[in-house]
Design a protein around this motif. Structure first.
Motif, PDB file in Angstrom:
ATOM      1  N   VAL A 143       0.866  -0.902  -0.082  1.00  5.86           N
ATOM      2  CA  VAL A 143      -0.237  -0.005   0.157  1.00  5.86           C
ATOM      3  C   VAL A 143       0.568   1.265  -0.131  1.00  5.86           C
ATOM      4  O   VAL A 143       1.023   2.422  -1.008  1.00  5.86           O
ATOM      5  CB  VAL A 143      -0.906   0.304   1.364  1.00  5.86           C
ATOM      6  CG1 VAL A 143      -1.756   1.219   0.994  1.00  5.86           C
ATOM      7  CG2 VAL A 143      -2.208  -1.082   1.187  1.00  5.86           C
ATOM      8  N   VAL A 144       2.097   1.179   0.551  1.00  2.17           N
ATOM      9  CA  VAL A 144       3.195   2.422   0.747  1.00  2.17           C
ATOM     10  C   VAL A 144       3.645   2.528  -0.627  1.00  2.17           C
ATOM     11  O   VAL A 144       3.742   3.450  -0.894  1.00  2.17           O
ATOM     12  CB  VAL A 144       4.172   2.500   2.559  1.00  2.17           C
ATOM     13  CG1 VAL A 144       4.766   3.108   2.275  1.00  2.17           C
ATOM     14  CG2 VAL A 144       3.017   2.019   3.643  1.00  2.17           C
ATOM     15  N   THR A 145       3.907   1.773  -0.714  1.00  6.96           N
ATOM     16  CA  THR A 145       5.341   1.830  -2.337  1.00  6.96           C
ATOM     17  C   THR A 145       4.493   2.374  -2.994  1.00  6.96           C
ATOM     18  O   THR A 145       4.643   3.024  -3.921  1.00  6.96           O
ATOM     19  CB  THR A 145       6.076   0.300  -2.073  1.00  6.96           C
ATOM     20  OG1 THR A 145       4.883  -0.709  -2.081  1.00  6.96           O
ATOM     21  CG2 THR A 145       6.834   0.106  -1.546  1.00  6.96           C
ATOM     22  N   THR A 146       2.492   1.514  -3.420  1.00  5.05           N
ATOM     23  CA  THR A 146       2.448   1.976  -4.782  1.00  5.05           C
ATOM     24  C   THR A 146       1.564   3.201  -4.385  1.00  5.05           C
ATOM     25  O   THR A 146       1.562   4.089  -6.121  1.00  5.05           O
ATOM     26  CB  THR A 146       0.698   0.571  -4.751  1.00  5.05           C
ATOM     27  OG1 THR A 146       0.561   0.365  -3.700  1.00  5.05           O
ATOM     28  CG2 THR A 146       1.032  -0.698  -5.106  1.00  5.05           C
ATOM     29  N   ILE A 147       1.319   3.825  -3.522  1.00  7.85           N
ATOM     30  CA  ILE A 147       1.033   5.495  -2.724  1.00  7.85           C
ATOM     31  C   ILE A 147       1.919   6.181  -3.499  1.00  7.85           C
ATOM     32  O   ILE A 147       1.815   6.741  -4.349  1.00  7.85           O
ATOM     33  CB  ILE A 147       0.120   5.654  -1.675  1.00  7.85           C
ATOM     34  CG1 ILE A 147      -1.200   4.912  -1.365  1.00  7.85           C
ATOM     35  CG2 ILE A 147       0.070   7.019  -1.361  1.00  7.85           C
ATOM     36  CD1 ILE A 147      -1.165   4.842  -0.052  1.00  7.85           C
ATOM     37  N   MET A 148       3.140   5.775  -3.077  1.00  3.63           N
ATOM     38  CA  MET A 148       4.866   6.590  -3.264  1.00  3.63           C
ATOM     39  C   MET A 148       4.729   6.901  -5.164  1.00  3.63           C
ATOM     40  O   MET A 148       5.173   7.765  -5.602  1.00  3.63           O
ATOM     41  CB  MET A 148       5.766   6.511  -2.500  1.00  3.63           C
ATOM     42  CG  MET A 148       5.559   6.615  -1.596  1.00  3.63           C
ATOM     43  SD  MET A 148       4.558   8.347  -0.738  1.00  3.63           S
ATOM     44  CE  MET A 148       5.757   9.449  -1.367  1.00  3.63           C
ATOM     45  N   PHE A 149       5.074   5.234  -5.397  1.00  4.87           N
ATOM     46  CA  PHE A 149       5.380   5.534  -6.924  1.00  4.87           C
ATOM     47  C   PHE A 149       3.897   5.912  -8.285  1.00  4.87           C
ATOM     48  O   PHE A 149       4.851   6.510  -9.208  1.00  4.87           O
ATOM     49  CB  PHE A 149       4.969   3.592  -7.741  1.00  4.87           C
ATOM     50  CG  PHE A 149       6.667   3.044  -7.237  1.00  4.87           C
ATOM     51  CD1 PHE A 149       7.237   3.317  -8.645  1.00  4.87           C
ATOM     52  CD2 PHE A 149       6.785   3.561  -5.749  1.00  4.87           C
ATOM     53  CE1 PHE A 149       8.101   2.049  -7.729  1.00  4.87           C
ATOM     54  CE2 PHE A 149       7.643   2.247  -5.902  1.00  4.87           C
ATOM     55  CZ  PHE A 149       8.547   2.217  -6.870  1.00  4.87           C
ATOM     56  N   ASN A 150       2.569   6.117  -7.355  1.00  7.18           N
ATOM     57  CA  ASN A 150       1.800   7.368  -8.283  1.00  7.18           C
ATOM     58  C   ASN A 150       2.316   8.387  -8.021  1.00  7.18           C
ATOM     59  O   ASN A 150       2.695   9.328  -9.116  1.00  7.18           O
ATOM     60  CB  ASN A 150       0.210   6.952  -7.208  1.00  7.18           C
ATOM     61  CG  ASN A 150      -0.728   6.180  -7.506  1.00  7.18           C
ATOM     62  OD1 ASN A 150      -0.779   5.021  -8.219  1.00  7.18           O
ATOM     63  ND2 ASN A 150      -1.214   5.753  -6.672  1.00  7.18           N
ATOM     64  N   PHE A 151       2.840   9.109  -7.163  1.00  4.59           N
ATOM     65  CA  PHE A 151       3.199  10.473  -6.730  1.00  4.59           C
ATOM     66  C   PHE A 151       5.043  10.789  -8.012  1.00  4.59           C
ATOM     67  O   PHE A 151       5.133  11.322  -8.921  1.00  4.59           O
ATOM     68  CB  PHE A 151       3.611  11.058  -5.526  1.00  4.59           C
ATOM     69  CG  PHE A 151       2.555  11.262  -5.145  1.00  4.59           C
ATOM     70  CD1 PHE A 151       1.733  12.484  -4.895  1.00  4.59           C
ATOM     71  CD2 PHE A 151       2.562  10.596  -3.899  1.00  4.59           C
ATOM     72  CE1 PHE A 151       0.731  12.811  -4.536  1.00  4.59           C
ATOM     73  CE2 PHE A 151       1.019  10.545  -3.041  1.00  4.59           C
ATOM     74  CZ  PHE A 151       0.026  11.811  -3.576  1.00  4.59           C
ATOM     75  N   ILE A 152       5.034   9.264  -8.511  1.00  7.79           N
ATOM     76  CA  ILE A 152       6.909   9.465  -8.534  1.00  7.79           C
ATOM     77  C   ILE A 152       6.626   9.190 -10.098  1.00  7.79           C
ATOM     78  O   ILE A 152       7.106  10.161 -10.589  1.00  7.79           O
ATOM     79  CB  ILE A 152       7.658   8.213  -8.771  1.00  7.79           C
ATOM     80  CG1 ILE A 152       7.766   8.986  -6.534  1.00  7.79           C
ATOM     81  CG2 ILE A 152       8.678   7.719  -9.131  1.00  7.79           C
ATOM     82  CD1 ILE A 152       8.407   7.088  -6.316  1.00  7.79           C
ATOM     83  N   ALA A 153       5.178   8.611 -10.535  1.00 13.93           N
ATOM     84  CA  ALA A 153       5.196   8.589 -12.283  1.00 13.93           C
ATOM     85  C   ALA A 153       4.187   9.870 -12.354  1.00 13.93           C
ATOM     86  O   ALA A 153       4.526  10.200 -13.235  1.00 13.93           O
ATOM     87  CB  ALA A 153       3.970   7.706 -11.764  1.00 13.93           C
ATOM     88  N   ALA A 154       3.722  10.266 -11.239  1.00 13.45           N
ATOM     89  CA  ALA A 154       3.402  12.142 -11.987  1.00 13.45           C
ATOM     90  C   ALA A 154       4.378  12.914 -12.203  1.00 13.45           C
ATOM     91  O   ALA A 154       4.086  13.636 -13.594  1.00 13.45           O
ATOM     92  CB  ALA A 154       2.004  12.377 -11.312  1.00 13.45           C
ATOM     93  N   SER A 155       5.237  13.202 -11.053  1.00 10.52           N
ATOM     94  CA  SER A 155       6.178  13.923 -11.856  1.00 10.52           C
ATOM     95  C   SER A 155       7.758  13.333 -12.454  1.00 10.52           C
ATOM     96  O   SER A 155       7.872  14.195 -13.043  1.00 10.52           O
ATOM     97  CB  SER A 155       6.710  14.111 -10.406  1.00 10.52           C
ATOM     98  OG  SER A 155       6.097  14.426  -9.200  1.00 10.52           O
TER      99      SER A 155
END
Length: 359
Positions: A143-155
């Protein structure tokens, strides 16, 4: 409590009660805004379902939601809560665009479209693999990693589009328009009554994906291992299932399905990569998986429901200025609340009623 209830109660009655509860709260909000809930519902249903052109738009939105719903559902079957479908769809769109920009001037449509779809699936799978590997090999919480990867993908997408993909002299934060050979064939070609809408063969591909998902999960030995992993990882491990391998494979599949969601949005509609083409479809996939109970039929019906809310919401906000478009984001949130966090709200009452009936 759910284990005491028959399947028809958990798979149909409870989701319907949860949906009706969300709609009742939504009706109360519409009433407080000064509009008639019954009249508003009639406008929404007519615009999204009864009108052929409106239905076409509903199914167009549902095509994307089916893929993101499947993305979340297949991970849930393994006991993984993948909240990263938004980012995986984003990166899948990048893979699709890379294939288009490289080959749309040289390849014919029958080769170009599959190549772009493969690019979308591969890039989405890669973005799903990374948190899957971290969960399987390093113990990081999915859950933590996929949430953070959303932000990384957007950036990352913002950087790539602005730095490399905007054509010289253009102001719009988007890639160039793809060649016509890269457009998904529209269903209105065979069904003129649908009108000039973006509904395309991605809808048929989404139905095929639902069928394949159902067969693989419930009619294959791999699906049995998948569900066993989700129910009890320790028991599955002692039965010979490699848990780490299963997590990685499932996240690859989940990411690939989310990446394929970009095909409908880009190749079926805009025909170029824009900065925010996902538009929350990955998060809607979470609601669809929860409401649909990870079942193919439930996923389809949930995707159509959310597609109808978007299509009907547009027309309703035009006819009823007192009802802003943000109201339907609120309604989506209510559905997620009742079908997700409060999914067992009616379970005690249903269980008591069944016991009283048997008694």
């Amino acid at each position: 409590m759910n284990n005491d209830l028959p399947r028809w109660a958990t798979a149909f009655v409870m989701p319907m009660l949860n949906l009706l509860s969300a709609l009742l709260v939504a009706a109360l909000v519409i009433y407080m805004l000064g509009e008639d809930p019954a009249e508003s519902l009639g406008i929404l249903v007519n615009s999204a379902v009864l009108n052929p052109e409106g239905l076409s738009y509903t199914l167009f939105y549902a095509s994307t939601f089916i893929f993101t719903g499947l993305s979340v559902s297949v991970a849930m079957q393994a006991g993984l809560f993948n909240i990263g479908s938004e980012g995986q769809m984003y990166i899948g769109g990048l893979g699709l665009t890379a294939a288009m920009l490289a080959f749309d001037q040289t390849l014919p449509a029958w080769l170009l479209i599959p190549a772009a779809m493969i690019g979308a699936a591969l890039f989405g799978a890669l973005w799903g693999f990374l948190p899957g590997y971290l969960q399987a090999k390093r113990g990081s919480h999915i859950v933590v990693t996929t949430i953070m990867f959303n932000f990384i993908a957007a950036s990352l997408m913002n950087f790539i589009i602005v730095k490399y993909l905007i054509p010289p002299g253009e102001q719009n934060t988007a890639s160039r328009v793809f060649a016509e050979s890269g457009e998904m064939p529209r269903l209105s070609t065979w069904f003129p009554s649908l009108g000039d809408t973006p509904l395309n063969i991605s809808f048929i591909l989404a139905i095929a994906a639902l069928v394949i998902y159902g067969v693989m999960v419930w009619r294959s030995s791999w699906g049995f291992k998948l569900r066993a992993t989700g129910l009890n990882k320790h028991a599955a491990h002692y039965a010979g299932v490699s848990i780490s391998k299963m997590i990685i494979v499932v996240m690859l599949i989940s990411g690939a399905l989310a990446g394929l969601g970009s095909v409908n949005s880009i190749m079926g509609s805009t025909h170029y990569l824009s900065l925010n083409f996902v538009g929350g479809a990955g998060f809607i996939g979470i609601a669809i998986a929860l409401m649909g109970r990870q079942h193919p039929v439930g996923i389809f019906l949930s995707a159509v429901l959310f597609g109808a809310l978007i299509q009907g919401g547009f027309d309703l906000s035009l006819e009823k200025p007192n009802i802003p478009t943000e109201t339907f984001i609120f309604i989506q949130g209510l559905i997620i609340l009742f079908c997700g966090a409060m999914e067992n709200f009616y379970a005690p009452a249903i269980s008591a009623l069944l016991k009283r009936t048997k008694g």
